[in-house]
Motif scaffolding. Structure first.
Motif, PDB file in Angstrom:
ATOM      1  N   UNK A 245      19.908  24.862  23.811  1.00 51.47           N
ATOM      2  CA  UNK A 245      20.934  24.484  24.784  1.00 51.47           C
ATOM      3  C   UNK A 245      21.662  25.737  25.232  1.00 51.47           C
ATOM      4  N   UNK A 246      21.987  25.804  26.527  1.00 52.14           N
ATOM      5  CA  UNK A 246      22.766  26.925  27.049  1.00 52.14           C
ATOM      6  C   UNK A 246      24.247  26.590  26.909  1.00 52.14           C
ATOM      7  N   UNK A 247      24.965  27.429  26.168  1.00 58.86           N
ATOM      8  CA  UNK A 247      26.393  27.224  25.953  1.00 58.86           C
ATOM      9  C   UNK A 247      27.126  28.557  26.135  1.00 58.86           C
ATOM     10  N   UNK A 248      28.446  28.470  26.238  1.00 56.10           N
ATOM     11  CA  UNK A 248      29.234  29.701  26.333  1.00 56.10           C
ATOM     12  C   UNK A 248      29.564  30.218  24.934  1.00 56.10           C
ATOM     13  N   UNK A 249      30.025  31.445  24.886  1.00 55.88           N
ATOM     14  CA  UNK A 249      30.431  32.025  23.604  1.00 55.88           C
ATOM     15  C   UNK A 249      31.770  31.461  23.137  1.00 55.88           C
ATOM     16  N   UNK A 250      32.414  30.665  24.012  1.00 57.32           N
ATOM     17  CA  UNK A 250      33.682  30.011  23.648  1.00 57.32           C
ATOM     18  C   UNK A 250      33.555  28.507  23.914  1.00 57.32           C
ATOM     19  N   UNK A 251      32.454  27.930  23.441  1.00 63.36           N
ATOM     20  CA  UNK A 251      32.126  26.550  23.812  1.00 63.36           C
ATOM     21  C   UNK A 251      33.091  25.518  23.242  1.00 63.36           C
ATOM     22  N   UNK A 252      33.631  25.741  22.067  1.00 62.74           N
ATOM     23  CA  UNK A 252      34.488  24.736  21.430  1.00 62.74           C
ATOM     24  C   UNK A 252      35.940  24.910  21.850  1.00 62.74           C
TER      25      UNK A 252
ATOM     26  N   UNK B 157      17.928  39.396  25.445  1.00 65.79           N
ATOM     27  CA  UNK B 157      18.351  40.022  24.184  1.00 65.79           C
ATOM     28  C   UNK B 157      18.478  38.953  23.109  1.00 65.79           C
ATOM     29  N   UNK B 158      18.125  39.306  21.894  1.00 65.55           N
ATOM     30  CA  UNK B 158      18.381  38.440  20.729  1.00 65.55           C
ATOM     31  C   UNK B 158      19.620  38.987  20.044  1.00 65.55           C
ATOM     32  N   UNK B 159      20.643  38.173  19.936  1.00 67.12           N
ATOM     33  CA  UNK B 159      21.918  38.659  19.417  1.00 67.12           C
ATOM     34  C   UNK B 159      21.923  38.694  17.884  1.00 67.12           C
ATOM     35  N   UNK B 160      22.896  39.400  17.350  1.00 66.55           N
ATOM     36  CA  UNK B 160      22.993  39.568  15.896  1.00 66.55           C
ATOM     37  C   UNK B 160      23.223  38.251  15.173  1.00 66.55           C
ATOM     38  N   UNK B 161      23.797  37.263  15.884  1.00 68.57           N
ATOM     39  CA  UNK B 161      24.059  35.966  15.240  1.00 68.57           C
ATOM     40  C   UNK B 161      22.963  34.929  15.542  1.00 68.57           C
ATOM     41  N   UNK B 162      21.832  35.398  16.065  1.00 67.20           N
ATOM     42  CA  UNK B 162      20.685  34.506  16.220  1.00 67.20           C
ATOM     43  C   UNK B 162      20.681  33.662  17.486  1.00 67.20           C
ATOM     44  N   UNK B 163      21.329  34.137  18.519  1.00 66.60           N
ATOM     45  CA  UNK B 163      21.308  33.438  19.796  1.00 66.60           C
ATOM     46  C   UNK B 163      20.583  34.297  20.834  1.00 66.60           C
ATOM     47  N   UNK B 164      20.396  33.760  22.030  1.00 65.08           N
ATOM     48  CA  UNK B 164      19.630  34.462  23.060  1.00 65.08           C
ATOM     49  C   UNK B 164      20.487  34.710  24.288  1.00 65.08           C
ATOM     50  N   UNK B 165      20.523  35.971  24.724  1.00 60.44           N
ATOM     51  CA  UNK B 165      21.068  36.279  26.040  1.00 60.44           C
ATOM     52  C   UNK B 165      19.952  36.125  27.065  1.00 60.44           C
ATOM     53  N   UNK B 166      20.347  35.826  28.305  1.00 64.11           N
ATOM     54  CA  UNK B 166      19.367  35.502  29.331  1.00 64.11           C
ATOM     55  C   UNK B 166      19.426  36.464  30.513  1.00 64.11           C
ATOM     56  N   UNK B 167      18.297  36.573  31.189  1.00 66.58           N
ATOM     57  CA  UNK B 167      18.254  37.162  32.522  1.00 66.58           C
ATOM     58  C   UNK B 167      17.732  36.097  33.478  1.00 66.58           C
TER      59      UNK B 167
ATOM     60  N   UNK C  30      26.118  36.405  32.608  1.00 69.33           N
ATOM     61  CA  UNK C  30      25.087  36.793  31.637  1.00 69.33           C
ATOM     62  C   UNK C  30      25.670  37.268  30.316  1.00 69.33           C
ATOM     63  N   UNK C  31      26.937  37.675  30.329  1.00 72.19           N
ATOM     64  CA  UNK C  31      27.560  38.155  29.103  1.00 72.19           C
ATOM     65  C   UNK C  31      28.173  37.036  28.268  1.00 72.19           C
ATOM     66  N   UNK C  32      28.454  35.896  28.892  1.00 73.47           N
ATOM     67  CA  UNK C  32      29.184  34.845  28.179  1.00 73.47           C
ATOM     68  C   UNK C  32      28.374  33.588  27.905  1.00 73.47           C
ATOM     69  N   UNK C  33      27.135  33.525  28.421  1.00 74.01           N
ATOM     70  CA  UNK C  33      26.275  32.373  28.147  1.00 74.01           C
ATOM     71  C   UNK C  33      25.188  32.771  27.154  1.00 74.01           C
ATOM     72  N   UNK C  34      24.846  31.827  26.297  1.00 68.68           N
ATOM     73  CA  UNK C  34      23.827  32.051  25.269  1.00 68.68           C
ATOM     74  C   UNK C  34      22.942  30.813  25.150  1.00 68.68           C
ATOM     75  N   UNK C  35      21.746  31.011  24.615  1.00 69.99           N
ATOM     76  CA  UNK C  35      20.929  29.869  24.206  1.00 69.99           C
ATOM     77  C   UNK C  35      21.115  29.669  22.705  1.00 69.99           C
ATOM     78  N   UNK C  36      21.564  28.492  22.349  1.00 68.39           N
ATOM     79  CA  UNK C  36      21.660  28.072  20.946  1.00 68.39           C
ATOM     80  C   UNK C  36      20.328  27.402  20.605  1.00 68.39           C
ATOM     81  N   UNK C  37      19.565  28.008  19.703  1.00 68.42           N
ATOM     82  CA  UNK C  37      18.222  27.538  19.358  1.00 68.42           C
ATOM     83  C   UNK C  37      18.315  26.421  18.327  1.00 68.42           C
TER      84      UNK C  37
END
Length: 340
Positions: A113-120, A75-85, A135-142
């Protein structure tokens, strides 16, 4: 062994997740052709390289798989990140922080980079530590200036695109190989070493031998079809699994007695153990509690063959993997002894 490790480094850096392993298969085919072996592809894209033996009416087949773990864009998220399978089975925690390459269908690559939605931790405090990785909490930051889904789509990135994990391959002076995807590329080069022995010494193996390079093992059906019809014995060459309660280590070849699919052929196991003893090859016998192989797939598909499983010990399998040159060498030597 040095040239085999060079081949391994090259192969580890060729992207080949299950479903998209063609370039790696090409590399392996070229290597076998350089040795003079006849090669052919199956409809599913697997490779079979054949070395003629003394007995041509009954054949031995040894398999290793070139496909690896990986990811695809879910999935491509509304904030421009990528969810993965996931491709293959692994813990989500083992890919957090990993550098990746996103491959579009037109062959363009973007880093990320693969990061969490609460990375900081400065923003989210304790949630950075306590949030489950899935899969719900990790994203790819492009690594592009994107802030919404349309920005990402303009790059040509779409659902279904492959996301390749950086293997981060290192060969140490002490003989260790650290890398993702040693499962099962360490065994591919072990097959190279076995074939080289017979070609370089101008001798034939006891039976015509097929080296079956499967490309869908990580999803369970790698060697379920197209096994050469004269095959009577099938050896899956795949990584052993050291760890707590296991006998396998990173310096030996392991002869597997049983995995999740059940026991391997008893008489074949005994023969392999005797060969290891008679040839002073460092070996272990082990059972893998959460494991299946190309041999498992072949038996489930109904092939009437005797099946064994051998391979070098790979620490932290399906995670930050490591093995040692000695384990690869022991695997090569046991394979040669078996084929003589």
């Amino acid at each position: 062994m040095k040239h085999l490790i060079n081949d391994l480094e090259t192969l580890l850096n060729i992207k080949s997740p299950t479903g998209h392993s063609g370039l790696a298969v090409d590399f392996v085919e070229t290597r076998f052709k350089e040795l003079g072996l006849a090669t052919r592809r199956t409809n599913k894209g697997a490779l079979i390289a054949t070395l003629e033996g003394e007995n041509t009416s009954e054949e031995y087949t040894l398999s290793a798989h070139v496909d690896t773990l990986g990811c695809q864009v879910k999935e491509i998220t509304a904030d421009g990140m990528l969810k993965l399978t996931q491709i293959g089975g692994y813990a989500w925690t083992t890919i957090e922080g990993e550098h990746v390459s996103i491959e579009t269908m037109d062959g363009t690559f973007y880093s990320g980079t693969i990061i969490t939605i609460v990375a900081s931790s400065h923003v989210h405090g304790g949630k950075t530590n306590s949030t489950e990785r899935n899969e719900a909490t990790l994203r790819v930051r492009i690594d592009q200036r994107v802030s919404n889904a349309k920005d990402v789509q303009k790059l040509g990135i779409n659902v279904g695109d492959f996301v390749h994990l950086d293997p981060r391959t290192v060969v140490t002076d002490s003989g260790f190989i650290k890398s993702r995807h040693l499962d099962d590329k360490a065994c591919i080069v072990s097959l190279f070493g076995m074939a080289e022995y017979f070609v370089n010494n101008n001798v034939k193996p006891s039976h015509t031998t097929n080296f079956f390079i499967s490309n869908y093992e990580e999803v369970g059906h790698g060697a379920s079809a197209a096994i050469p019809e004269k095959t009577v014995e099938f050896i899956a060459v795949d990584m052993a699994a050291p760890g707590s309660g296991q006998t396998s280590d990173e310096f030996s070849v392991t002869i597997c007695a049983k995995d999740s699919s059940g026991p391997y052929d008893y008489e074949l196991k005994k023969r392999l153990v005797k060969l290891a003893k008679d040839n002073n090859i460092n070996y272990k016998i082990d059972i893998y509690p959460f494991y299946g192989s190309d041999g498992s797939a072949a038996l489930r598909a109904g092939h009437d063959i005797r099946v064994g499983l051998i391979g070098p010990g790979v620490d932290a399998s399906h995670s930050f993997e490591r093995t040692h040159i000695e384990a690869i060498e022991a695997t090569v030597n046991l394979g040669i002894a078996y084929l003589k």
